[in-house]
Design a protein around this motif. Structure first.
Motif, short mmCIF file in Angstrom:
data_model
loop_
_atom_site.label_atom_id
_atom_site.label_comp_id
_atom_site.label_asym_id
_atom_site.label_seq_id
_atom_site.Cartn_x
_atom_site.Cartn_y
_atom_site.Cartn_z
N GLU A 31 0.74 -1.31 0.03
CA GLU A 31 -0.03 -0.06 -0.02
C GLU A 31 0.74 1.11 0.06
OE1 GLU A 31 -2.93 -0.09 3.11
OE2 GLU A 31 -3.25 -2.35 2.90
N ILE A 32 2.12 1.04 0.37
CA ILE A 32 3.00 2.36 0.38
C ILE A 32 3.84 2.07 -0.90
CG2 ILE A 32 5.14 3.23 1.42
CD1 ILE A 32 3.79 2.69 4.15
N MET A 33 3.92 3.32 -1.75
CA MET A 33 4.61 3.33 -2.96
C MET A 33 6.17 3.70 -2.56
SD MET A 33 2.95 6.72 -4.46
CE MET A 33 3.59 6.36 -6.22
N MET A 34 6.29 4.43 -1.75
CA MET A 34 7.58 4.72 -1.40
C MET A 34 7.73 5.29 0.09
SD MET A 34 10.27 7.68 -3.12
CE MET A 34 10.34 6.76 -4.70
N SER A 35 8.81 4.76 0.77
CA SER A 35 8.91 5.16 2.06
C SER A 35 10.40 5.78 2.27
CB SER A 35 8.91 3.74 3.10
OG SER A 35 9.86 2.93 2.70
N MET A 36 10.51 6.49 3.61
CA MET A 36 11.71 6.93 3.89
C MET A 36 12.28 6.34 5.25
SD MET A 36 12.96 11.06 4.97
CE MET A 36 13.92 11.17 3.39
N TRP A 37 13.36 5.77 5.27
CA TRP A 37 13.98 5.09 6.47
C TRP A 37 15.59 5.50 6.40
CZ3 TRP A 37 11.15 3.65 10.24
CH2 TRP A 37 11.54 2.59 11.39
N SER A 38 16.19 4.69 7.44
CA SER A 38 17.68 4.89 7.41
C SER A 38 18.21 3.86 6.41
CB SER A 38 18.19 4.56 8.64
OG SER A 38 17.78 3.35 9.25
N GLY A 39 19.43 4.41 5.92
CA GLY A 39 20.03 3.36 5.16
C GLY A 39 20.52 2.05 5.42
N LEU A 40 21.61 1.43 4.89
CA LEU A 40 22.06 -0.07 5.50
C LEU A 40 22.33 0.13 6.66
CD1 LEU A 40 24.71 -0.54 2.41
CD2 LEU A 40 22.31 -1.37 2.45
N ASP A 41 21.90 -0.96 7.49
CA ASP A 41 22.28 -0.93 8.93
C ASP A 41 23.74 -0.84 9.25
OD1 ASP A 41 19.51 -0.78 9.72
OD2 ASP A 41 19.13 -2.86 9.61
N ASN A 42 24.31 -1.66 8.58
CA ASN A 42 25.79 -1.92 8.83
C ASN A 42 26.51 -1.08 7.78
OD1 ASN A 42 28.40 -2.48 9.55
ND2 ASN A 42 28.26 -5.04 9.50
N GLY A 43 27.20 0.01 8.11
CA GLY A 43 28.03 0.56 7.04
C GLY A 43 29.42 0.37 7.08
N VAL A 44 29.84 -0.30 8.11
CA VAL A 44 31.25 -0.59 8.23
C VAL A 44 31.35 -2.19 8.31
CG1 VAL A 44 31.66 1.50 9.28
CG2 VAL A 44 30.67 -0.55 10.83
N PRO A 45 30.96 -2.95 7.20
CA PRO A 45 30.98 -4.45 7.44
C PRO A 45 32.56 -5.01 6.95
CG PRO A 45 30.20 -3.82 5.26
CD PRO A 45 30.38 -2.63 5.90
N THR A 46 32.81 -6.12 7.54
CA THR A 46 34.02 -6.87 6.99
C THR A 46 33.54 -7.90 6.04
OG1 THR A 46 33.98 -8.47 8.57
CG2 THR A 46 35.13 -6.61 9.26
N ALA A 47 34.44 -8.56 5.38
CA ALA A 47 33.83 -9.58 4.39
C ALA A 47 33.32 -10.58 4.99
CB ALA A 47 35.34 -9.95 3.45
N ASP A 48 33.71 -10.57 6.11
CA ASP A 48 33.13 -12.20 7.02
C ASP A 48 31.94 -11.52 7.77
OD1 ASP A 48 35.24 -13.76 6.30
OD2 ASP A 48 36.48 -13.00 8.20
N MET A 49 31.27 -10.60 7.26
CA MET A 49 29.90 -10.37 7.75
C MET A 49 28.85 -10.67 6.78
SD MET A 49 30.65 -6.70 10.09
CE MET A 49 31.61 -6.85 11.42
N ASN A 50 27.68 -11.00 7.00
CA ASN A 50 26.61 -11.24 6.16
C ASN A 50 26.21 -10.09 5.13
OD1 ASN A 50 23.83 -11.86 4.94
ND2 ASN A 50 24.07 -13.65 6.22
N PRO A 51 26.34 -10.13 3.80
CA PRO A 51 25.60 -9.06 2.90
C PRO A 51 24.40 -8.93 2.56
CG PRO A 51 26.75 -10.78 1.60
CD PRO A 51 26.97 -11.28 3.03
#
Length: 635
Positions: free
Chosen positions: A494-514
């Motif tokens: 029912e919502i065509m566009m929302s505003m929220w925060s961006g990627l939760d984890n902006g400081v990932p390492t390669a061993d963190m789930n993408p």
């Protein structure tokens, strides 16, 4: 391939005998209990090998006992902040986001398939009962595998190809979990802000379990705690993440002593906590945390009025000038930490919206790119963040080892001419008398952006975007609703566009789930139906129709199958490139600041840090158990 992680606490075996001969220093807070023989001496309260935190090596000062920290929370459920920030985990991150054993003495894994955990000998729960492999067995066999307690089955992080691990007790202090393939989510899941539950105090919880309690007593307990099912009773009494049961033994640095409902919650030091500093003082240094419930709307005002000793929730960058001014009136200091989100606010076109015309347009990458190019991020940065943020797509930050500048630059420059050209190319060439483009069905191109209505920052930025989009013939309207309604409406299309925060984890390492880059959860507002399909193993929702979204899912699955860091790095790179180039979320500004206010007498609070739910657990990786009161802030 065998990988082994151990904690600095293993040095304690050679370290502690000297403490014992010299005599441990006991907190004054516990001395009444010691005099009454209600507690054993410290040498008998600590594990044989406690975890030693070498503060000097971390650039901080060893402290001293005592004091009460006041803080404000917006509702009773926010007592979970004590669990998040206390950050006692079987395995946890340090400040550099490396994994270390914490509650565990050590852990070992073979190809991320066979995990062996070593428990600290004579480690105790906060009620004095010993932590042993029986606590792990009870939690696995009697809770996780119990259909009444877990009707949805074993949680996703504990499944590999849909199958749970085999659990073994090796001895009193050693347990093992074995999968047939790699489970790279296991250790990060244990280190998470809301960690996988593998460990409950069996001696306490057995009284609420049908297998161990007689029916008459169990029925009486159900009446006492006003629940109709024994499973509801067990769940209520075992809740660790939101610690509402003061009787539930814990391994956290502080334990709740207040039964809800209440306007004030008191957490006091856990006398059996497993960490010590390099001088042999048991952590935490601070005796009590007092959490006062306040209306979220006035937390910033109360913070600026000197009613808190440590505050980071309920305040935002928009409050910074006001909070900074309070330094002139109260003995407090205000620091600015960097938020770890991929974008402070993000526009998320719902690719699963019910409106067929808009859904088809949102599926066209040219439309998503045009909407992004039309936004003047520099204006937003200057107006809302004093120019201190980084104008960027929704992506990872330079603090991540995976960072590349091209991710942030993808379609994030301000170019309304190119945006207009893209929309013309799509076929949206006709306009009404006000200059608003006409849709293929004759309607005007009006995008309703919905928010949870929890921040004036969102509406302020949307007002700016309204002007930006009008220049490319798109009308923007703002609608607010409550968070729960907001999420359910998004899921329902029912919502065509929302505003929220961006990627939760902006400081990932390669061993963190993408997974945050692919349709993998129903809470992802740009593709909730596709996310539900992945989350439910195909039982609900449906698979992505867009080839690029399908590719992201395939890459996520490939990441989960490999144990090689180099291959994981390559997968992360391809996913970040695809995610930003396709503009599946329209980011604006990242690397923005979060005010952290603390008493000027409270030492070891970092002057700067990474602030976010994931992966730092807000203050968690900076160890609030090492904060301490002095006559003035230590230099």
């Amino acid at each position: 391939m065998i990988k082994r992680r151990t904690t600095l606490g293993l040095l304690a075996s050679a370290f502690l005998p000297g403490f014992a001969r010299a005599g441990f220093v006991e907190p004054d807070f516990l001395k009444p209990l010691l005099r009454a023989a209600a507690l054993p001496d410290l040498v008998d309260r600590l594990p044989t090998t406690p975890r030693v935190i070498n503060l000097a090596a971390m650039g901080r000062k060893p402290g001293r006992y005592g004091g009460v920290v006041r803080t404000l929370i917006g509702s009773q459920k926010d007592i979970r902040m004590m669990t998040i920030n206390g950050y006692a985990r079987l395995v946890g991150y340090d400040e550099k986001l490396n994994l270390h054993a914490d509650i565990l003495e050590s852990f070992e894994h073979i190809n991320e398939s066979v995990f062996t955990f070593k428990i600290r000998e004579k480690h105790r729960w906060s009620d004095g009962s010993y932590l042993t492999s029986e606590d792990f067995r009870y939690t696995w066999e009697d809770v996780i595998l119990n259909e009444d307690l877990r009707p949805g089955g074993v949680q996703r992080e504990l499944l590999v190809d849909g199958k749970p691990p085999r659990f073994e007790i090796i001895d009193k202090y050693t347990v093992r979990y074995t999968w047939d393939g790699p489970n790279p989510d296991f250790l990060p899941g244990l280190a998470a802000p809301s960690p996988i539950t593998l460990l409950l105090p069996h001696a306490y919880m057995r009284r609420f379990h049908r297998k161990y309690q007689d029916d008459i007593r169990l029925s009486a307990l159900m009446r006492e705690y006003r629940v109709k099912k024994w499973a509801d009773l067990h769940i209520k009494m075992s809740r660790q993440y939101r610690p509402e049961n003061p009787e539930l033994p814990t391994l956290d640095p502080w334990r709740n002593r207040t039964t809800p409902p209440a306007e004030q919650f008191v957490f006091e030091r856990n006398p059996f906590f497993h960490r010590v500093d390099e001088n042999g003082l048991q952590l935490p240094y601070v005796d009590q945390f007092v959490l006062n419930v306040s209306s979220s709307e006035i937390i910033a005002a109360k913070t600026g009025a000197g009613e808190t000793d440590l505050q980071f929730t309920g305040v935002d960058f928009t409050d910074y000038a006001f909070l900074k001014d309070s330094e002139k009136r109260y003995p407090v200091k205000v620091s600015l930490w960097k938020r770890t989100q991929g974008s402070r606010v993000t526009l998320l076109p719902n690719l699963n919206c019910k409106d067929e015309v808009w859904r088809k347009l949102f599926w066209d990458v040219r439309v998503r790119r045009a909407l992004s190019l039309a936004i003047d991020r520099h204006e937003i940065n200057m107006v809302s963040f004093f120019g201190l943020g980084r104008e960027s797509a929704d992506t990872i930050l330079p603090e991540s080892p995976l960072y590349k500048p091209e991710y942030g630059a993808a379609w994030s420059m301000h170019d309304p001419d190119q945006a207009n050209a893209l929309l013309d190319e799509v076929g949206l060439v006709d306009r009404d008398d006000d200059g608003i483009r006409l849709l293929p069905d004759g309607r005007t191109a009006k995008i309703v952006v919905e928010t949870a209505g929890e921040s004036t920052l969102e509406t302020d930025i949307l007002e700016l975007v309204t002007d930006h989009w009008r220049k490319i013939g798109i009308a923007l309207f703002i609608r607010t609703s409550q968070r729960d309604v907001f999420r359910s409406r998004t899921m329902g299309g029912e919502i065509m566009m929302s505003m929220w925060s961006g990627l939760d984890n902006g400081v990932p390492t390669a061993d963190m789930n993408p997974g945050q880059l692919a349709p993998s959860a129903d809470e992802q507002m740009q593709w909730p139906v596709w996310g539900m399909h992945y989350l439910s193993l195909g039982q609900y929702g449906h698979a992505p129709e867009l080839p690029e979204a399908t590719r992201l899912v395939d890459l996520l699955k490939a990441w989960k199958r490999t144990t090689e860091t180099a291959e994981r790095t390559q997968i992360w790179g391809e996913m970040l490139t695809l995610f930003t180039d396709q503009v599946f979320s329209i980011g604006m500004v990242n690397s923005v600041h979060q005010p952290v206010l603390s008493s000027s007498r409270l030492n070891n609070v970092p002057a700067e840090g990474l602030y976010g739910f994931e992966p730092t657990s807000f203050l968690g990786v900076y160890m609030p158990d090492t904060f301490w009161y002095g006559d003035s802030e230590a230099s």
